[in-house]
Enzyme design. Structure first.
Site, mmCIF file in Angstrom:
data_model
loop_
_atom_site.group_PDB
_atom_site.id
_atom_site.type_symbol
_atom_site.label_atom_id
_atom_site.label_comp_id
_atom_site.label_asym_id
_atom_site.label_seq_id
_atom_site.Cartn_x
_atom_site.Cartn_y
_atom_site.Cartn_z
ATOM 1 C CD GLU A 43 -2.633 1.234 2.474
ATOM 2 O OE1 GLU A 43 -2.819 0.310 3.286
ATOM 3 O OE2 GLU A 43 -3.419 2.315 2.557
ATOM 4 N NE ARG A 267 3.664 -7.688 10.553
ATOM 5 C CZ ARG A 267 3.112 -7.053 9.684
ATOM 6 N NH1 ARG A 267 1.984 -7.583 8.988
ATOM 7 N NH2 ARG A 267 3.360 -5.922 9.444
ATOM 8 C CE LYS A 277 3.158 0.130 4.863
ATOM 9 N NZ LYS A 277 2.484 -0.079 3.546
HETATM 10 P P1 ATP Z 1 2.695 -2.385 7.812
HETATM 11 O O1 ATP Z 1 1.650 -2.892 9.043
HETATM 12 O O2 ATP Z 1 4.099 -2.028 8.203
HETATM 13 O O3 ATP Z 1 2.045 -0.860 7.525
HETATM 14 P P2 ATP Z 1 1.292 -3.695 6.094
HETATM 15 O O4 ATP Z 1 1.280 -4.974 5.949
HETATM 16 O O5 ATP Z 1 0.105 -2.681 5.897
HETATM 17 O O6 ATP Z 1 2.682 -3.172 6.638
HETATM 18 P P3 ATP Z 1 1.654 -3.328 3.145
HETATM 19 O O7 ATP Z 1 2.238 -2.546 2.128
HETATM 20 O O8 ATP Z 1 0.237 -3.575 2.936
HETATM 21 O O9 ATP Z 1 2.200 -3.237 4.614
HETATM 22 O O10 ATP Z 1 2.514 -4.708 2.784
HETATM 23 C C1 ATP Z 1 2.815 -5.302 1.357
HETATM 24 C C2 ATP Z 1 3.271 -6.528 1.582
HETATM 25 O O11 ATP Z 1 4.202 -6.790 2.763
HETATM 26 C C3 ATP Z 1 2.154 -7.480 2.216
HETATM 27 O O12 ATP Z 1 1.992 -8.727 1.497
HETATM 28 C C4 ATP Z 1 2.148 -7.776 3.444
HETATM 29 O O13 ATP Z 1 1.928 -8.851 4.000
HETATM 30 C C5 ATP Z 1 4.107 -7.746 3.663
HETATM 31 N N1 ATP Z 1 4.547 -7.374 4.867
HETATM 32 C C6 ATP Z 1 4.400 -6.119 5.460
HETATM 33 N N2 ATP Z 1 5.054 -6.131 6.548
HETATM 34 C C7 ATP Z 1 5.706 -7.325 6.651
HETATM 35 C C8 ATP Z 1 6.528 -8.162 7.755
HETATM 36 N N3 ATP Z 1 7.004 -7.459 8.726
HETATM 37 N N4 ATP Z 1 7.012 -9.263 7.431
HETATM 38 C C9 ATP Z 1 6.904 -9.724 6.431
HETATM 39 N N5 ATP Z 1 6.066 -9.159 5.297
HETATM 40 C C10 ATP Z 1 5.405 -8.123 5.483
HETATM 41 MG MG MG Z 2 -1.327 -2.793 4.949
#
Ligand code: ATP
Ligand code: MG
Length: 573
Positions: A43, A267, A277
């Protein structure tokens, strides 16, 4: 069965992770004609962090292993938090990590299609417009142990729902007045299936679609649909989406979409940092750090500026592997990976990290005389060659390489003692000169002319070798010594607000004197490739020339210390 073009030698050497096992099964069962197509779906609401690097390595790595493809898809369904700056930084970071995507795609490009999917659900009697407030909906949702309650809107006719949904799109209602919900099962033990909201009204400007839309699909009604539209075979996501999987599959079934398969993995969490984020954004906006690329940040941009290489991050992701249960990884492992690489590749140079270094005057070395010493760039790598280092009558050394009253086994310099100046001569400390306040201001020494490195005929053996910088040739520099951003191991799990846990001493700025070659070499790219260059300051650590450098003041950032805390822990078991 289709033979996947993977490297079977490499695969037999290690056990396959559970995702590879699933993919193997799918291929064996003839699913998707043996095709493997993954996607990385960020995102664009912030910069990527090391957790995303794990997801990137997994998605691109898997496709690579099976001769498949990976899409970069921006999950841009929330107009309020998303910006083009983030899109650009994400593309830059994925490329920097060494991956190239098959297609650059945006969920927002599917808004029309997703809207039609929603209409399709309504026509099948599987979605309805609900006028309840958010509070009412949440109160009717029940709890994990009590079923939810249906309301009167659930029985609206198809025709009425189609009309209302059409008007939602046309902008007839303000934010929050209505939502579209999937009609699944208000009594399901899985809360996600209790008529989830799939569309909401949001009169907001979108970074790509502008003002074309005032209704936006929710994650659950955008992500899986985008996967299906792109014919993604394996949709890898983190564990918190496990409970969403039945819904993911329900939509595929009801809408008769391409059957992408969702697989969840753990994760990545790292010690001494936060990884959401939202929190990272707060650190930036409230100026606890200098920006998204502050070298203390766990963002790819921050880690890059800290001096990490793409290979070291890929190596780290490889070592942590893929797990089914959440865990907390020691940041020491990340440091171990960069240290291992830089030990092989980074040139060793001399720098005295001290605002007031100790001046050493070699009294029997002629005034005005200069010699060029030839010092090996990297003892681990003969091909790295040697460099010229000027030597003269006065050199700087570290203040703590000298002790007036040394304990036993102090192999550095003390009154009457001898050490080798790295790559130059053996010297002996003859006299300690102090100022009126009793502070040592210089050491008067003698050198042994026959002891020059490489042609030493002195027959003298000394235990200690210390680094030095010739005073008239020294270049003043700023060195930024970074420590962990948080003072507790797992700030995300702490009861206190994460900002109270910030380490107040995570940055120490010191003045330093560095050998002239250092600045020349790093600037001209003589050291390792890339626009920024990694070096080792002998006995001090790994450093990188920072973009804040000016023509008059080079700035170095410490990447990692030389000591290997993590490996030691591992040996202890
Ligand atoms: P955050 O919670 O840090 O905002 P998010 O999951 O909302 O992270 P996205 O941009 O939606 O962030 O994630 C893009 C991809 O990266 C998704 O498939 C997500 O599952 C993966 N991802 C995000 N954080 C992690 C992590 N800590 N370890 C492994 N994969 C991750
Ligand atoms: Mg997200």
């Amino acid at each position: 069965m289709t033979e996947a073009p993977h490297d079977s030698d490499e695969r037999t050497e290690r056990s396959l992770n559970f995702i590879e096992q699933i993919v193997d099964e799918d291929i064996a069962a003839g699913k998707n004609g043996g095709r493997v197509h993954t996607r990385f779906p960020p995102e664009p609401n912030g910069y990527l962090h090391i957790g995303h690097a794990k997801s990137i390595c997994l998605n691109f790595g898997l496709a690579d292993e099976y001769g498949g493809q990976t899409n970069l898809r921006f999950d841009d369904t929330n107009p309020v938090t998303e910006e083009t700056e983030y899109v650009d930084s994400i593309k830059n970071d994925v490329r920097w990590l060494g991956f190239d995507w098959e297609n650059e795609l945006y969920a927002s490009d599917y808004f029309e299609q997703i809207y039609q999917f929603a209409q399709n659900l309504i026509q099948k009697g599987l979605a309805y417009v609900d006028d309840s407030t958010a509070e009412e909906i949440s109160a009717q949702k029940g709890t994990p142990t009590e079923p939810g309650r249906s309301n009167q809107y659930r029985d609206r006719s198809v025709a009425e729902n189609l009309d209302l949904f059409q008007r939602m799109r046309a902008g007839d209602y303000p934010d929050g007045a209505k939502v579209l919900r999937a009609k699944v099962d208000m009594a399901s033990p899985n809360m996600q299936l209790r008529d989830p909201i799939i569309y909401r009204i949001k009169h907001a400007h979108h970074h790509r679609t502008g003002d074309a839309w005032c209704i936006y699909p929710m994650y659950d009604f955008a992500h899986g649909q985008s996967d299906a539209i792109e014919h993604i075979t394996h949709s890898l996501c983190t564990l918190e989406f496990e409970v969403h999987r039945p819904l993911y599959e329900w939509f595929i079934q009801q809408l008769e979409l391409f059957p992408s398969r969702q697989i969840e993995f753990a994760r990545l969490n790292l010690t001494y940092t936060v990884m959401s984020k939202r929190k990272l954004k707060q650190l930036v906006e409230e100026k606890h750090v200098s920006g998204w690329d502050d070298p203390r940040m766990p963002t790819i941009a921050g880690i890059r500026r800290r001096g990490y290489t793409p290979a070291s991050i890929r190596e780290f992701c490889d070592r942590i592997g893929i797990a089914k249960r959440d865990n907390l990884i020691d940041v020491g492992l990340l440091e171990f990976c960069i240290r291992e690489e830089l030990n092989r590749t980074a040139p060793r140079l001399m720098a005295v990290l001290d605002e007031k270094p100790l001046k050493l005057v070699i009294t029997n070395y002629d005034l005005g005389r200069e010699e060029i010493m030839h010092i090996e760039n990297n003892p681990e790598d003969q091909s790295a060659g040697v460099r010229d280092v000027p030597f003269s009558r006065e050199v700087y050394i570290e203040r703590d390489d000298f002790m007036e009253n040394p304990p036993k086994k102090f192999f550095r310099l003390f009154p009457g003692g001898m050490v080798r100046l790295k790559g130059a001569y053996i010297i002996k400390c003859e006299e300690v000169v102090k100022d009126n306040a009793g502070e040592i201001i210089e050491l008067r020494c003698s050198y042994i002319p026959e002891s020059r490195s490489g042609s030493d005929t002195s027959g003298i053996n000394v235990k200690g070798t210390i680094h030095w910088v010739s005073v008239p040739h020294a270049v003043e520099a700023e060195v930024r010594v970074y420590d962990r951003l948080f003072s507790v191991e797992n700030p995300a799990a702490d009861e206190r607000d994460f900002k109270e846990l910030i380490n107040p001493n995570s940055l120490e700025t010191v003045r330093a004197f560095v050998e002239p070659a250092l600045v020349e070499a790093t600037r001209s790219g003589l050291t390792r490739s890339g626009s920024l260059t990694n070096v080792q300051f002998m006995r001090k650590g790994y450093f990188i020339l920072d973009a804040d450098s000016t023509d008059t003041l080079p700035v170095f950032t410490r990447t990692a210390t030389l000591k290997d805390g993590w490996a030691k822990e591992q040996k202890k078991g």
